[in-house]
Design a protein around this motif. Structure first.
Motif, PDB file in Angstrom:
ATOM      1  N   SER A 101      30.460  42.188  47.498  1.00 20.00           N
ATOM      2  CA  SER A 101      30.570  41.747  46.115  1.00 20.00           C
ATOM      3  C   SER A 101      30.417  40.227  46.095  1.00 20.00           C
ATOM      4  O   SER A 101      30.614  39.551  47.115  1.00 20.00           O
ATOM      5  CB  SER A 101      31.930  42.145  45.550  1.00 20.00           C
ATOM      6  OG  SER A 101      32.969  41.410  46.192  1.00 20.00           O
TER       7      SER A 101
ATOM      8  N   ARG B 208      32.321  38.118  44.841  1.00 22.81           N
ATOM      9  CA  ARG B 208      33.617  37.507  45.164  1.00 22.81           C
ATOM     10  C   ARG B 208      33.802  37.421  46.671  1.00 22.81           C
ATOM     11  O   ARG B 208      34.172  36.372  47.203  1.00 22.81           O
ATOM     12  CB  ARG B 208      34.731  38.327  44.536  1.00 22.81           C
ATOM     13  CG  ARG B 208      36.132  37.782  44.825  1.00 22.81           C
ATOM     14  CD  ARG B 208      37.194  38.640  44.179  1.00 22.81           C
ATOM     15  NE  ARG B 208      38.528  38.163  44.495  1.00 22.81           N
ATOM     16  CZ  ARG B 208      39.644  38.746  44.077  1.00 22.81           C
ATOM     17  NH1 ARG B 208      39.577  39.836  43.322  1.00 22.81           N
ATOM     18  NH2 ARG B 208      40.818  38.246  44.409  1.00 22.81           N
ATOM     19  N   ASP B 209      33.517  38.527  47.377  1.00 25.75           N
ATOM     20  CA  ASP B 209      33.655  38.513  48.840  1.00 25.75           C
ATOM     21  C   ASP B 209      32.581  37.653  49.494  1.00 25.75           C
ATOM     22  O   ASP B 209      32.840  37.000  50.520  1.00 25.75           O
ATOM     23  CB  ASP B 209      33.598  39.941  49.391  1.00 25.75           C
ATOM     24  CG  ASP B 209      34.858  40.734  49.084  1.00 25.75           C
ATOM     25  OD1 ASP B 209      35.904  40.105  48.843  1.00 25.75           O
ATOM     26  OD2 ASP B 209      34.791  41.978  49.077  1.00 25.75           O
TER      27      ASP B 209
ATOM     28  N   SER C 157      31.272  34.943  48.227  1.00 24.04           N
ATOM     29  CA  SER C 157      31.702  33.548  48.047  1.00 24.04           C
ATOM     30  C   SER C 157      32.749  33.175  49.086  1.00 24.04           C
ATOM     31  O   SER C 157      32.732  32.077  49.647  1.00 24.04           O
ATOM     32  CB  SER C 157      32.269  33.353  46.635  1.00 24.04           C
ATOM     33  OG  SER C 157      31.281  33.609  45.668  1.00 24.04           O
ATOM     34  N   LYS C 158      33.669  34.101  49.356  1.00 19.48           N
ATOM     35  CA  LYS C 158      34.707  33.847  50.355  1.00 19.48           C
ATOM     36  C   LYS C 158      34.090  33.694  51.746  1.00 19.48           C
ATOM     37  O   LYS C 158      34.494  32.825  52.530  1.00 19.48           O
ATOM     38  CB  LYS C 158      35.712  34.998  50.356  1.00 19.48           C
ATOM     39  CG  LYS C 158      36.939  34.751  51.219  1.00 19.48           C
ATOM     40  CD  LYS C 158      37.832  35.983  51.305  1.00 19.48           C
ATOM     41  CE  LYS C 158      38.367  36.385  49.954  1.00 19.48           C
ATOM     42  NZ  LYS C 158      39.336  37.527  50.085  1.00 19.48           N
TER      43      LYS C 158
ATOM     44  N   GLN D 123      36.208  41.328  55.376  1.00 19.43           N
ATOM     45  CA  GLN D 123      36.170  40.930  53.970  1.00 19.43           C
ATOM     46  C   GLN D 123      37.419  40.157  53.596  1.00 19.43           C
ATOM     47  O   GLN D 123      37.360  39.146  52.896  1.00 19.43           O
ATOM     48  CB  GLN D 123      36.040  42.162  53.057  1.00 19.43           C
ATOM     49  CG  GLN D 123      34.659  42.810  53.106  1.00 19.43           C
ATOM     50  CD  GLN D 123      34.635  43.956  54.083  1.00 19.43           C
ATOM     51  OE1 GLN D 123      35.306  43.927  55.117  1.00 19.43           O
ATOM     52  NE2 GLN D 123      33.846  44.978  53.764  1.00 19.43           N
TER      53      GLN D 123
END
Length: 512
Positions: free
Chosen positions: A69, A71-72, A74-75, A439
Motif C-alpha cells: 500500500s 502507506r507501507d 512510504s514507510k 511491512q
C-alpha cells in the motif's frame, strides 16, 4: 558586434553535417522506418523467454515494494530505496492493471529497451547519417546486456532510454536554442534522474559537448543550457539527499581491481562483445576527423566520464556498479557504428554502392554472431550466482503438509521475499521465526523472535531454506539461541539441493 547581432546568428553545426533532410511529407515515414528495425530487434530479444528465467533478489524487491500500500511503501522508502521510488510507484499501477507474473513485471523494461534502440538510431542519424543511426540501433538492440536488463523488473532500461532521450533533446535545443526546447531538455534530464540518480552523470558529457559548442559558435543562446541542466539537478537534489542518507544499503559495492577489470564484461554482457564493440569504437575514434570532432567529444565523454566519476568518488558515494552505468551503452554503440560511416567517408566510394539496408543486415548478422554466448548467459536461470528460489519454493510447496512451518538461514531477507512471491497464489507454511513483519519494520527484512521456542511452539516439521555456502552449517548466520533451539528440538534431514540454495526438513524429536 552587438548582443542582438550575436543572438540573431544561426547556430553553426558543431556535430556532423547531415544530409539534406527529406521532403516534409516523408519525414515522419523515414523516421519510423529508421526506428522500427532496432526497436523490433531489441523487443524480440527481450521478449523471447521473458518469463522463463527465475527472478532474483532485486526483482523480488521490485515486486515487494510495488505491491505494498502507499502507506507501507512510504514507510519503506524512508529507510531504503528512495532513489527508485518513482519506478516503484509506476510499477504499482502497472501491477494493478496487468498482474504480477514474471512476464508482466519485466515487460515494461522490454518496451523501454525497444524505445531506447529506436532513439539511439535517431540520435545516430543526427550525429552522422541514416545508415550509421540504423547500425547503432541494431548494435544496441543486439547487446546481451540489453537483453538481460530488458528482461528484468528494475529501472535500468528506463535509465538508458532517458539518457538517450535527453541527449536527443539537447541536440534539438542546439538547432533552435529557444527556451521551450531547453525546458524540454531539462524535462528529459529530470526523468533520467528520477529513474536512477546515477544517470544524471550524463551531464558530464553534455557539459563537455556544450563547452566545445559555445567555443566554436560563440552563440550566447547556448548558455541557456546551464539553466536547463541546473533545473534538472535541482529537481534531483531531494532524491540524491535521501539516497545519501541510505548509503549504507549499498556499502557492499566494491571498486577493487576485480570490479574495474570486470566492468566491460558486466556492462556489455560478455567479453567477446566488449572486445568487439570497444575495438570498433576506438577505430572510429581514430577515423573520425575534425569534421566530427563534436560528435566524438559527446560520445567519448558519455562513454568514459560516468564510470570514471563513479570510481573517483567511490569513497564518498559507492556508486561504482555496472548496473548503474548501463546508460553508457548507447554511446559505445554509436561509436562502433561510426566505423562504417568513417570508412564510407574515408574511401568516398562505398556510400553509393552499398545500400543502407544491406549494411544494416550485415551489422545485424555480425552482432548476433558475436553476442551468441552472451545472449545465452543472459537467459540463464537463475541469474548466475543467485539462488534458484523458484525451484526451491516449488519443492517445498509440493512436500509441505498442513501445520508445517518454514524458516530461513543465510540471506533470510532475500529468501523470505522470494518465497512470498513464488507462493503468492498458494499456501506457504507459516514463517515460524517472524516476530515483526517487514511491512511493520518499514524495511525489506522481518524481525525474528528473540525466543525461538515461544514462536515455534509445537510445530512438528520445519522446512529450512538455506542459502549458506555448502561448506558451512545450514543454519549459519542464525542467532546462536535459534540455532541451539532448532538443533536440540529437531532432527535436521537434507531434502533437496538447488542452485545456491538448499532445503532441509527439520523433524521434531520425541520429547519424553
Amino acid at each position: 558586434m552587438t548582443d542582438t547581432q550575436v543572438l540573431s546568428r544561426p547556430v553553426p553545426p558543431v556535430v556532423a553535417q547531415q544530409a539534406e533532410p527529406p521532403p516534409r511529407r516523408w519525414s515522419l515515414l523515414s523516421t519510423v522506418l529508421l526506428a522500427l528495425p532496432p526497436a523490433a530487434l531489441a523487443l524480440t530479444l527481450s521478449v523471447l523467454g521473458i518469463g522463463s528465467r527465475s527472478m532474483w533478489n532485486d526483482e523480488y524487491a521490485t515486486w515487494y515494494a510495488s505491491t505494498l500500500s502507499f502507506r507501507d511503501l512510504s514507510k519503506l522508502l524512508v529507510n531504503v530505496d528512495a532513489v527508485v521510488a518513482p519506478y516503484y510507484v509506476v510499477m504499482h499501477y502497472w501491477i494493478v492493471l496487468f498482474g504480477d507474473s514474471e512476464t508482466s513485471l519485466r515487460l515494461p523494461s522490454a518496451l523501454a529497451m525497444a524505445g531506447t534502440a529506436a532513439l539511439t538510431a535517431l540520435l545516430g542519424r543526427r550525429l552522422f547519417d541514416t545508415g550509421t543511426g540504423l547500425a547503432a540501433g541494431l548494435i544496441l538492440g543486439g547487446l546481451p546486456s540489453v537483453t538481460r536488463y530488458g528482461q528484468e523488473a528494475r529501472p535500468y532500461a528506463f535509465a538508458i532510454g532517458f539518457a538517450v532521450l535527453a541527449t536527443l533533446l539537447l541536440l534539438r535545443a542546439m538547432e533552435r536554442p529557444d527556451w521551450r526546447r531547453w525546458l524540454l531538455y531539462a524535462a528529459g534530464l529530470i526523468l533520467a534522474g528520477l529513474v536512477h540518480i546515477v544517470t544524471l552523470t550524463v551531464l558530464l558529457a553534455h557539459a563537455a559537448f556544450m563547452a566545445r559548442a559555445f567555443r566554436v559558435s560563440g552563440d550566447l543562446r547556448l548558455l541557456r543550457w546551464i539553466a536547463g541542466a541546473s533545473l534538472a539537478v535541482t529537481a534531483a537534489l531531494p532524491l540524491a539527499a535521501k539516497g545519501s542518507d541510505q548509503a549504507s544499503v549499498i556499502a557492499w559495492i566494491k571498486a577493487d581491481g576485480a570490479a574495474v577489470t570486470g566492468l566491460p564484461e558486466r556492462i556489455f554482457g560478455s567479453w567477446q562483445v566488449a572486445l568487439v564493440v570497444t575495438a570498433a569504437a576506438l577505430l572510429a575514434t581514430v577515423l573520425l576527423g575534425a569534421r566530427h570532432r563534436g560528435s566524438l567529444v559527446l560520445l567519448l565523454s558519455w562513454a568514459i566520464f560516468p564510470p570514471v566519476f563513479c570510481y573517483v568518488t567511490f569513497p564518498l558515494f559507492h556508486l561504482f556498479l555496472h548496473r548503474y552505468l548501463l546508460f553508457t551503452l548507447p554511446a559505445w554503440a554509436l561509436l562502433a557504428a561510426a566505423v562504417g560511416y568513417s570508412l564510407v567517408r574515408f574511401t568516398g566510394r562505398l556510400s553509393s554502392k552499398v545500400p543502407v539496408s544491406l549494411s544494416a543486415l550485415l551489422v545485424l548478422a555480425a552482432m548476433l554472431l558475436v553476442s551468441g554466448p552472451g545472449q545465452r548467459a543472459a537467459r540463464h536461470s537463475p541469474v548466475y550466482g543467485e539462488p534458484d528460489f523458484r525451484g526451491a519454493a516449488a519443492a517445498v510447496l509440493a512436500a509441505a503438509r498442513p501445520g508445517d512451518g518454514i524458516a530461513y538461514a543465510g540471506s533470510t531477507r532475500n529468501g523470505r521475499r522470494a518465497f512470498d512471491y513464488e507462493a503468492r497464489d498458494a499456501a506457504m507454511p507459516r514463517d515460524v521465526l517472524v516476530h515483526r513483519t517487514s511491512q511493520a519494520n518499514g524495511t525489506f527484512g522481518a524481525e525474528e523472535c528473540a525466543d525461538p521456542g515461544l514462536c515455534v511452539g509445537d510445530t512438528g516439521r520445519i522446512w529450512l531454506v538455506s542459502t549458506t555456502q555448502s561448506n558451512l552449517s545450514p543454519m549459519d548466520g542464525m542467532p546462536g539461541a535459534t540455532q541451539g533451539f532448532l538443533l536440540t528440538a529437531y532432527t535436521v534431514v537434507p531434502y533437496r539441493t538447488f542452485e545456491n540454495v538448499r532445503i532441509f526438513a527439520l523433524d521434531r524429536k520425541d520429547v519424553k
